[in-house]
Structures are given as structure tokens and as C-alpha cells.
Design an enzyme around this catalytic site. Structure first.
Site, PDB file in Angstrom:
ATOM      1  N   ASN A  19       1.036  -1.540  -0.029  1.00  0.00           N
ATOM      2  CA  ASN A  19      -0.224   0.169  -0.224  1.00  0.00           C
ATOM      3  C   ASN A  19       0.628   1.325   0.085  1.00  0.00           C
ATOM      4  O   ASN A  19       1.486   1.532   0.886  1.00  0.00           O
ATOM      5  CB  ASN A  19      -1.066  -0.087   1.493  1.00  0.00           C
ATOM      6  CG  ASN A  19      -1.783   1.105   1.247  1.00  0.00           C
ATOM      7  OD1 ASN A  19      -1.456   2.254   0.145  1.00  0.00           O
ATOM      8  ND2 ASN A  19      -2.689   1.061   2.300  1.00  0.00           N
ATOM      9  N   ARG A  33       0.286   3.922   0.414  1.00  0.00           N
ATOM     10  CA  ARG A  33       0.208   5.011   0.970  1.00  0.00           C
ATOM     11  C   ARG A  33      -0.212   4.360   2.750  1.00  0.00           C
ATOM     12  O   ARG A  33       0.232   5.881   3.760  1.00  0.00           O
ATOM     13  CB  ARG A  33      -1.120   5.533   1.151  1.00  0.00           C
ATOM     14  CG  ARG A  33      -2.096   6.261  -0.417  1.00  0.00           C
ATOM     15  CD  ARG A  33      -3.162   6.323  -0.302  1.00  0.00           C
ATOM     16  NE  ARG A  33      -3.658   7.707   0.633  1.00  0.00           N
ATOM     17  CZ  ARG A  33      -4.990   7.714   0.398  1.00  0.00           C
ATOM     18  NH1 ARG A  33      -5.948   6.745   0.212  1.00  0.00           N
ATOM     19  NH2 ARG A  33      -5.501   8.718   1.138  1.00  0.00           N
ATOM     20  N   CYS A  34       1.089   4.054   2.461  1.00  0.00           N
ATOM     21  CA  CYS A  34       1.419   3.780   3.846  1.00  0.00           C
ATOM     22  C   CYS A  34       2.748   3.313   4.218  1.00  0.00           C
ATOM     23  O   CYS A  34       3.637   3.266   3.293  1.00  0.00           O
ATOM     24  CB  CYS A  34       1.118   1.790   4.283  1.00  0.00           C
ATOM     25  SG  CYS A  34       1.932   0.885   5.733  1.00  0.00           S
ATOM     26  N   GLN A  35       3.348   4.356   5.440  1.00  0.00           N
ATOM     27  CA  GLN A  35       4.484   4.164   5.921  1.00  0.00           C
ATOM     28  C   GLN A  35       5.940   3.279   6.149  1.00  0.00           C
ATOM     29  O   GLN A  35       6.570   2.846   5.604  1.00  0.00           O
ATOM     30  CB  GLN A  35       5.175   5.236   7.072  1.00  0.00           C
ATOM     31  CG  GLN A  35       6.795   5.392   7.599  1.00  0.00           C
ATOM     32  CD  GLN A  35       7.427   5.849   6.763  1.00  0.00           C
ATOM     33  OE1 GLN A  35       6.470   6.775   6.044  1.00  0.00           O
ATOM     34  NE2 GLN A  35       8.247   5.752   6.491  1.00  0.00           N
ATOM     35  N   ARG A  44       5.752   1.006   2.856  1.00  0.00           N
ATOM     36  CA  ARG A  44       6.881   2.070   1.987  1.00  0.00           C
ATOM     37  C   ARG A  44       8.515   1.672   2.454  1.00  0.00           C
ATOM     38  O   ARG A  44       9.697   1.506   1.611  1.00  0.00           O
ATOM     39  CB  ARG A  44       6.703   3.183   2.102  1.00  0.00           C
ATOM     40  CG  ARG A  44       6.186   3.808   0.891  1.00  0.00           C
ATOM     41  CD  ARG A  44       5.578   5.746   1.040  1.00  0.00           C
ATOM     42  NE  ARG A  44       6.285   6.181   2.533  1.00  0.00           N
ATOM     43  CZ  ARG A  44       4.867   7.127   3.182  1.00  0.00           C
ATOM     44  NH1 ARG A  44       3.934   6.171   2.007  1.00  0.00           N
ATOM     45  NH2 ARG A  44       4.973   7.247   4.212  1.00  0.00           N
TER      46      ARG A  44
END
Length: 113
Positions: A7, A9-11, A14
Site C-alpha cells: 500500500n 500510502r502506508c509508511q 514503503r
């Protein structure tokens, strides 16, 4: 073959992706928010992770709290919830051959590489 369920958008997701990139190994990215997983794919992930459907769910997500929290749900109902709301999936998940791991913390990904 290595695959990451990611995802962007997920830290944590990433960070997990960065670990894979730095490993130099070839891998595939599955952006499961864009292309929700089938029932079979979710069941396969549960088997590879060796966890229950409940353990795959992010229970702090707003959609969980508003729609499912406190309810007795069967495995089938949990899988349906994951299909309907893919953001409920714990992330990132990395699969290598017949093993999988949830990268929380992301450093756990190194165990499967």
C-alpha cells in the site's frame, strides 16, 4: 519468486518496499488496493502466513470499527470484509516461495529473504 503486497500510502509498507529494493532481489509488487484480492488469494495468504483471518485484519481502521468491531464473524465473513475493504489487510506482506511474513516491523522482511 518474491512478491510484496503493498500500500503506497502506508509508511511501513514503503519501508518494506525499500528493504526489498536494497536486497537486490527481483520481486513483484501487488497493489492490492487497486486490485482487491480474491477469496482464494486471501485464503492462500492465510495459509502461507499460518494465521487466522482475524490476525490479517487491521482492527484500528475506521471501517473495521464502524462495521465489524464487537461482532462474531466467521472466517468466510472476515474474508468477505477483507475483499470489500482491502485497506483492512495488515501490511506489508512479503511472500517468497511457500513462506510469507507480515513486515511489522519492516525489518522482519529480512527474515524471509
Amino acid at each position: 519468486m518474491i512478491k510484496i503486497y503493498h500500500n503506497p500510502r502506508c509508511q511501513k509498507s514503503r519501508e518494506g518496499l525499500k528493504i526489498l529494493e536494497e536486497s537486490g532481489k527481483t520481486f513483484t509488487i501487488v497493489k492490492y488496493l487497486n486490485q482487491p484480492l480474491s477469496k482464494e488469494e486471501i485464503e492462500e495468504l492465510l495459509d502461507l502466513l499460518d494465521i487466522s483471518a482475524e490476525e490479517l485484519i487491521r482492527t484500528k481502521e475506521k471501517v473495521w470499527k464502524e462495521n465489524y468491531k464487537g461482532k462474531e464473524l466467521s472466517k468466510e465473513e472476515l474474508i468477505e470484509a477483507i475483499q470489500e475493504h482491502p485497506k483492512l489487510i495488515e501490511r506489508p506482506i512479503v511472500v517468497k516461495d511457500d513462506k510469507a511474513i507480515i513486515g511489522r516491523p519492516p525489518e522482519k522482511i529480512k527474515e524471509i529473504l
